[in-house]
Design a protein around this motif. Sequence first.
Motif, PDB file in Angstrom:
ATOM      1  N   LEU A   1       0.847  -1.204   0.000  1.00 27.96           N
ATOM      2  CA  LEU A   1       0.000   0.000   0.000  1.00 27.96           C
ATOM      3  C   LEU A   1       0.878   1.248   0.000  1.00 27.96           C
ATOM      4  N   ALA A   2       1.949   1.216   0.797  1.00 31.39           N
ATOM      5  CA  ALA A   2       2.862   2.367   0.877  1.00 31.39           C
ATOM      6  C   ALA A   2       3.459   2.641  -0.497  1.00 31.39           C
TER       7      ALA A   2
ATOM      8  N   ALA B   1     -11.067  -2.303  14.731  1.00 29.47           N
ATOM      9  CA  ALA B   1     -11.752  -1.030  14.967  1.00 29.47           C
ATOM     10  C   ALA B   1     -13.130  -1.112  14.314  1.00 29.47           C
ATOM     11  N   GLY B   2     -14.111  -0.452  14.901  1.00 25.28           N
ATOM     12  CA  GLY B   2     -15.480  -0.513  14.383  1.00 25.28           C
ATOM     13  C   GLY B   2     -15.562  -0.092  12.921  1.00 25.28           C
ATOM     14  N   ASP B   3     -14.692   0.842  12.511  1.00 25.35           N
ATOM     15  CA  ASP B   3     -14.756   1.344  11.142  1.00 25.35           C
ATOM     16  C   ASP B   3     -13.649   0.765  10.247  1.00 25.35           C
ATOM     17  N   ALA B   4     -13.105  -0.411  10.646  1.00 26.70           N
ATOM     18  CA  ALA B   4     -12.067  -1.034   9.808  1.00 26.70           C
ATOM     19  C   ALA B   4     -12.697  -2.024   8.829  1.00 26.70           C
ATOM     20  N   ASP B   5     -12.163  -2.069   7.608  1.00 23.53           N
ATOM     21  CA  ASP B   5     -12.610  -3.072   6.634  1.00 23.53           C
ATOM     22  C   ASP B   5     -11.881  -4.379   6.909  1.00 23.53           C
ATOM     23  N   LEU B   6     -12.622  -5.479   6.878  1.00 29.11           N
ATOM     24  CA  LEU B   6     -12.035  -6.784   7.133  1.00 29.11           C
ATOM     25  C   LEU B   6     -11.482  -7.364   5.832  1.00 29.11           C
ATOM     26  N   LEU B   7     -10.253  -7.865   5.893  1.00 25.95           N
ATOM     27  CA  LEU B   7      -9.655  -8.507   4.714  1.00 25.95           C
ATOM     28  C   LEU B   7      -9.132  -9.874   5.138  1.00 25.95           C
TER      29      LEU B   7
ATOM     30  N   ALA C   1      -6.738  -4.992  -1.045  1.00 21.80           N
ATOM     31  CA  ALA C   1      -6.424  -3.942  -0.066  1.00 21.80           C
ATOM     32  C   ALA C   1      -6.435  -2.568  -0.743  1.00 21.80           C
ATOM     33  N   ILE C   2      -5.833  -2.484  -1.928  1.00 22.29           N
ATOM     34  CA  ILE C   2      -5.800  -1.211  -2.653  1.00 22.29           C
ATOM     35  C   ILE C   2      -7.235  -0.764  -2.970  1.00 22.29           C
ATOM     36  N   ALA C   3      -8.061  -1.718  -3.416  1.00 22.16           N
ATOM     37  CA  ALA C   3      -9.453  -1.388  -3.761  1.00 22.16           C
ATOM     38  C   ALA C   3     -10.215  -0.891  -2.528  1.00 22.16           C
TER      39      ALA C   3
ATOM     40  N   ALA D   1     -11.786   2.837  -2.120  1.00 16.80           N
ATOM     41  CA  ALA D   1     -13.217   3.013  -1.877  1.00 16.80           C
ATOM     42  C   ALA D   1     -13.453   3.904  -0.660  1.00 16.80           C
ATOM     43  N   ARG D   2     -12.596   3.772   0.360  1.00 19.10           N
ATOM     44  CA  ARG D   2     -12.751   4.594   1.574  1.00 19.10           C
ATOM     45  C   ARG D   2     -12.347   6.033   1.365  1.00 19.10           C
ATOM     46  N   THR D   3     -11.285   6.246   0.573  1.00 20.87           N
ATOM     47  CA  THR D   3     -10.680   7.592   0.526  1.00 20.87           C
ATOM     48  C   THR D   3     -10.956   8.328  -0.767  1.00 20.87           C
ATOM     49  N   GLY D   4     -11.356   7.578  -1.800  1.00 19.19           N
ATOM     50  CA  GLY D   4     -11.542   8.219  -3.102  1.00 19.19           C
ATOM     51  C   GLY D   4     -10.211   8.558  -3.762  1.00 19.19           C
ATOM     52  N   LYS D   5      -9.095   8.127  -3.140  1.00 20.53           N
ATOM     53  CA  LYS D   5      -7.768   8.404  -3.736  1.00 20.53           C
ATOM     54  C   LYS D   5      -7.281   7.222  -4.532  1.00 20.53           C
ATOM     55  N   ARG D   6      -6.502   7.473  -5.591  1.00 23.80           N
ATOM     56  CA  ARG D   6      -5.963   6.401  -6.422  1.00 23.80           C
ATOM     57  C   ARG D   6      -4.458   6.461  -6.423  1.00 23.80           C
TER      58      ARG D   6
END
Length: 208
Positions: free
Chosen positions: A20-21, A177-183, A197-199, A203-208
Amino acid sequence: MIIAVDGPAASGKGTIARALAAHFGLPWLDTGLLYRAVGVSAVRAGRDPNNAEDALAACDFPEALLDDPELRSEAAGKYASFVSTHPAVREALVHRQRSFAHQPGGAVLDGRDIGTIIAPDADAKLFVTASTEARAERRYRDELKTNAEADLAAILADIEDRDRRDSERASAPLKRAGDADLLDTTNLTISAAVQRAIALVEARTGKR
Ligand code: CDP
């Protein structure tokens, strides 16, 4: 943009955080390395990582220790899980992790409590998991590269112990965390897990 990646041992969170980094052009901190450095530093000084005072005294480890390959060993992971149960040790490492997370431009951090304690304000949070068997199998295959005597049953028992210590400790336990996406990476290849993970982050940030 801050990305928090949490999860249990050998879930794939480190590989995913690094990818991701690279993808989003952000600096990455593997926070487990800090706890590993404290554990190894305590043991090398002849101290007991289970003792809170001994572990706290090891928190001012030399920076160069972070590059020591011994930190990657199973033994270092176990010492890390001992020292990380002490609230004073966690407190001693909080500032460094929060400053890293909040540097200009953002960062990716992976660990156990990034989305809950270190950066509850993260823009995207992933909780990476996999079945205990799949995680033990991964560690086993890794260890076979350097140790022909690697023992799958022992590795499985060690992972179960570590999961228990990390999830049951009073201070900053491993928890989604309550607002974490599970992978769940049990049936995913590394590249499929990274794509997913990238997707999720996009989806959360709208950043590409
Ligand atoms: O990938 P693996 O779980 O084997 O290792 P790690 O992420 O380097 O973490 C080693 C140990 O450090 C974990 O079992 C936790 O007990 C502790 N840790 C923690 O308490 N909090 C963190 N943010 C990172 C690691």
